[in-house]
Design a protein around this motif. Structure first.
Motif, PDB file in Angstrom:
ATOM      1  N   UNK A 517       0.820  -1.216   0.000  1.00 25.85           N
ATOM      2  CA  UNK A 517       0.000   0.000   0.000  1.00 25.85           C
ATOM      3  C   UNK A 517       0.853   1.265   0.000  1.00 25.85           C
ATOM      4  N   UNK A 518       1.853   1.291  -0.859  1.00 24.00           N
ATOM      5  CA  UNK A 518       2.639   2.513  -1.018  1.00 24.00           C
ATOM      6  C   UNK A 518       1.760   3.610  -1.600  1.00 24.00           C
ATOM      7  N   UNK A 519       2.062   4.843  -1.255  1.00 24.14           N
ATOM      8  CA  UNK A 519       1.195   5.946  -1.674  1.00 24.14           C
ATOM      9  C   UNK A 519       1.978   7.246  -1.730  1.00 24.14           C
ATOM     10  N   UNK A 520       1.370   8.249  -2.338  1.00 26.68           N
ATOM     11  CA  UNK A 520       1.877   9.617  -2.253  1.00 26.68           C
ATOM     12  C   UNK A 520       0.874  10.384  -1.402  1.00 26.68           C
ATOM     13  N   UNK A 521       1.403  11.182  -0.465  1.00 25.80           N
ATOM     14  CA  UNK A 521       0.534  11.909   0.455  1.00 25.80           C
ATOM     15  C   UNK A 521       0.688  13.408   0.214  1.00 25.80           C
TER      16      UNK A 521
END
Length: 721
Positions: A517-521
């Protein structure tokens, strides 16, 4: 509310008077046998069934039929993510084996990382992860800046060292740092108080001249300056609690105060996605820890019921106390706590409630008073309120707000109060001035305007990401806007491409999030202008196409075939709204051009996205402006007609607008979500009439023959199928 035991919880609890501060240390030490009727007094306040200091008796309804939607990872994304990590780990182990073998022949080139005869100092897998995975993309993390963290920041350019283990800054020929000026979408500067040129700067500098940079002492000695005392009084009044204590570090606020509230024989029930500071504080308390499903009151109720029935492990004695810990806004998910339902559950089972408002205080609510105001929860319904000054106030440190007895105990027992250095006077002054502006004590509406601007910016940015097809998680009104990336290779690609387009963003991966669940925040600020955010959305759309993260994209912007719309609509032949319209708004009069690609434009250049919805038997045209609040207009018959039905005989070469003889009318309401009008807005007229345009003969013949022909109307826009 009495100290909780399983027998008391089943009976609804009795009234117990509030204990004095002198009783506190024994309770926290967890002494006694823990048997029912022999428990030590609790430090948390107990509430009688009558009196002015009792808890609110408002009964929030728990909707047990409402299910919490879990974020599920698409199977193709999960498969490719696991495969990507497997390849990286495999090659990492191969490189380690090769390095170990070559060290036999080239000992000066491949130096062993552990001294001979010593055990490895670093954990094996964590060290492996750092060496073989993290260092490959380390240029995307820990980026230094050389400016104030405002809406725009100067990001220092870096390059890898020769051994590829660290990064070093790039300097120009004259020895100055080389940097990129980028739009700041990464800092917690929610209300824009981190700007270095604000009016309050001079007052902060004057405070530092008087009190110095640091108090160089703990709060229990001589470190609690007059500025710190003023801040404590101001934050207590702002959140609606009798008293508050201020700490010099936000992380330490949780990690050093939770052990002061609970100890051995107590139970902590924590949300499964709570911040690391809460996790560390809970673990160091010696209490039993259980977690409930993220932001799910039903799961919390099941956990509480089971825990009360079973009691303590092995002995089955009643718990000395139970405390539920949640956050206002979850920083990695951008979700807002379902506080009303959680308060109802805690009241039902007589459990204490601890709310971490690090990201919500100042950012939520009409007046910026956080998640309690946003969820319409009274301060007396929350036993302990925690928050930080790092996010919305442009400062450092944190606070705990509660009853006077709890705060007095914190001052004497909490390591953050008796051992750590007190909050810097300059930082305390910055926080106090920001609070003064937000609450309107400065005599202006600047603080309220900042809160409203943050809400508008956050929803504008979130809506733009959703329209372009990105998988956006979290709730509206939250300034934290995460977008899912999944694959590890997409993290550095997205980060580097954004920096090239002068966007400073933060990517988040394992161990801060689950592996897949890698993401950009994105963190939105009131200091961002709408033009800045719209430009950023255009750049992000380009990067998202290159990195291929538009997981929700279905080929057309929110589009379905008009044949499908015809099955749902009362007036299927009228749903072709593409073309030029005459717009009479309560604030302006202009032309409006609606295009088939899902966009529309006003004559003055303002743009947005549009779609048609069927709701409660009405056909609605939804205009989602890029710069202004969303508005909805209802399909209505043209003046002088009984219904918006077109007859073939009405169509002739001299007839006005071709088969669209209808109008859309609305009241100019501001729509905040799912068609819900914003309370308190004006109800003024907003009308769209089609402009007369030449009609091709072929289209007239087709319209006269069959008004429902898809070849005539092309596509109509509505909710995705």
């Amino acid at each position: 509310m009495p100290p909780l035991s399983s027998s008391e919880a089943g009976k609804g609890g009795g009234s117990v008077s509030m204990k004095s501060a002198s009783d506190v240390p024994d309770a926290l030490a967890g002494g006694g046998k823990g048997s029912a009727g022999k428990m030590k007094p609790s430090i948390l306040p107990t509430y009688s069934t009558s009196g002015s200091s009792k808890r609110s008796k408002d009964n929030f309804q728990i909707n047990l039929n409402q299910t919490v939607e879990e974020h599920t990872v698409p199977w193709i994304a999960a498969l490719t993510t696991y495969f990507g990590y497997a390849v990286l780990i495999l090659f990492g182990f191969m490189r380690d084996k090769a390095a170990k073998f070559l060290s036999l022949f080239f000992p000066s080139r491949f130096v062993p990382e552990t001294k001979e005869g010593y055990a490895p100092l670093l954990t094996d897998f964590q060290h492996f992860y750092t060496r073989r995975l993290y260092t490959r993309i380390q240029d995307c993390f820990n980026r230094p800046i050389c400016s104030a963290p405002g809406a725009w920041i100067d990001v220092v350019e870096r390059e890898q060292t020769e051994d590829a283990t660290t990064m070093r800054p790039i300097t120009t020929e004259d020895g100055k740092l080389s940097y990129i000026t980028a739009l700041n979408l990464s800092s917690y500067n929610y209300l824009g108080f981190a700007e270095s040129d604000l009016e309050m700067r001079d007052q902060v500098v004057d405070c530092m001249k008087q009190y110095g940079v640091s108090s160089v002492a703990s709060g229990t000695e001589v470190g609690r300056t007059a500025v710190v005392r003023e801040l404590e009084q101001r934050i207590a009044a702002f959140v609606g609690k009798p008293d508050a204590i201020v700490f010099g570090m936000g992380f330490a606020t949780n990690s050093t105060t939770i052990p002061c509230l609970v100890g051995k024989g107590a139970l902590i029930i924590s949300d499964e996605l709570n911040h690391a500071s809460i996790v560390i504080g809970a673990r160091s308390s010696g209490s039993k820890i259980k977690v409930f499903k993220h932001n799910d009151p039903i799961s919390l109720e099941q956990m509480l019921r089971t825990s009360i029935v079973e009691g303590q492990p092995r002995t089955r004695r009643p718990w000395k106390k139970i405390i539920v810990v949640v956050e206002g806004i979850y920083s990695m998910e951008g979700e807002i706590c379902r506080l009303q339902e959680i308060v109802a559950v805690c009241k039902k089972y007589k459990a204490y409630l601890y709310v971490d408002e690090a990201h919500s205080i100042g950012a939520l609510g009409i007046t910026g008073r956080g998640v309690l105001e946003h969820c319409k929860v009274k301060p007396e319904d929350v036993d302990v309120m925690m928050g930080t000054f790092t996010k919305s106030f442009g400062s450092v440190g944190g606070y705990i707000a509660s009853s006077k007895e709890v705060i007095a105990h914190m001052r004497r027992i909490s390591p953050g109060s008796i051992y750590a250095c007190a909050m810097s006077p300059g930082c305390a002054m910055q926080s106090s001035l920001a609070l003064r502006m937000i609450s309107g004590e400065d005599g202006t509406t600047k603080g309220r305007d900042k809160v409203e601007q943050l809400r508008r910016n956050s929803n504008l940015f979130r809506s733009g990401l959703e329209r372009m097809g990105c998988e956006v998680i979290g709730d509206r009104d939250s300034p934290v806007v995460p977008v899912m990336l999944y694959n590890p290779a997409k993290m550095p690609a997205f980060s580097r491409q954004c920096l090239e387009r002068k966007l400073a963003i933060v990517i988040v991966g394992f161990p801060a999030t689950p592996v897949i669940k890698s993401r950009v925040r994105f963190c939105i600020s009131a200091a961002h202008s709408e033009s800045d955010l719209i430009s950023a959305l255009r750049a992000i759309s380009e990067v998202a196409d290159q990195v291929m993260i538009k997981y929700k994209w279905n080929g057309r912007p929110n589009v379905i075939a008009s044949a499908e719309v015809a099955k749902q609509s009362r007036h299927p032949q009228l749903l072709n709204v593409v073309g030029c319209w005459e717009a009479t708004h309560f604030a302006w009069k202009d032309t409006l051009t609606i295009e088939a690609n899902g966009r529309f434009a006003r004559g003055n250049g303002d743009e947005g996205c549009w779609n048609i919805q069927e709701r409660d038997g009405r056909t609605l045209l939804r205009l989602e402006w890029d710069r202004w609040p969303t508005e909805e207009l209802e399909l209505q018959p043209e003046e002088g007609t009984q219904s918006p039905v077109i007859k073939a005989a009405d169509i002739s070469p001299g007839a006005p607008p071709s088969p669209r003889r209808h109008v859309f009318r609305g009241t100019g309401n501001i729509i905040i979500s799912a068609g819900t009008p914003c309370p308190g807005t004006l109800h003024a007229k907003f009308t769209l009439r089609p402009l007369p345009v030449p009609v091709p003969p072929l289209a007239l013949d087709a319209a006269a023959g069959d008004l429902r022909n898809d070849s005539l109307f092309g596509f109509a826009f509505g909710a995705p199928v």
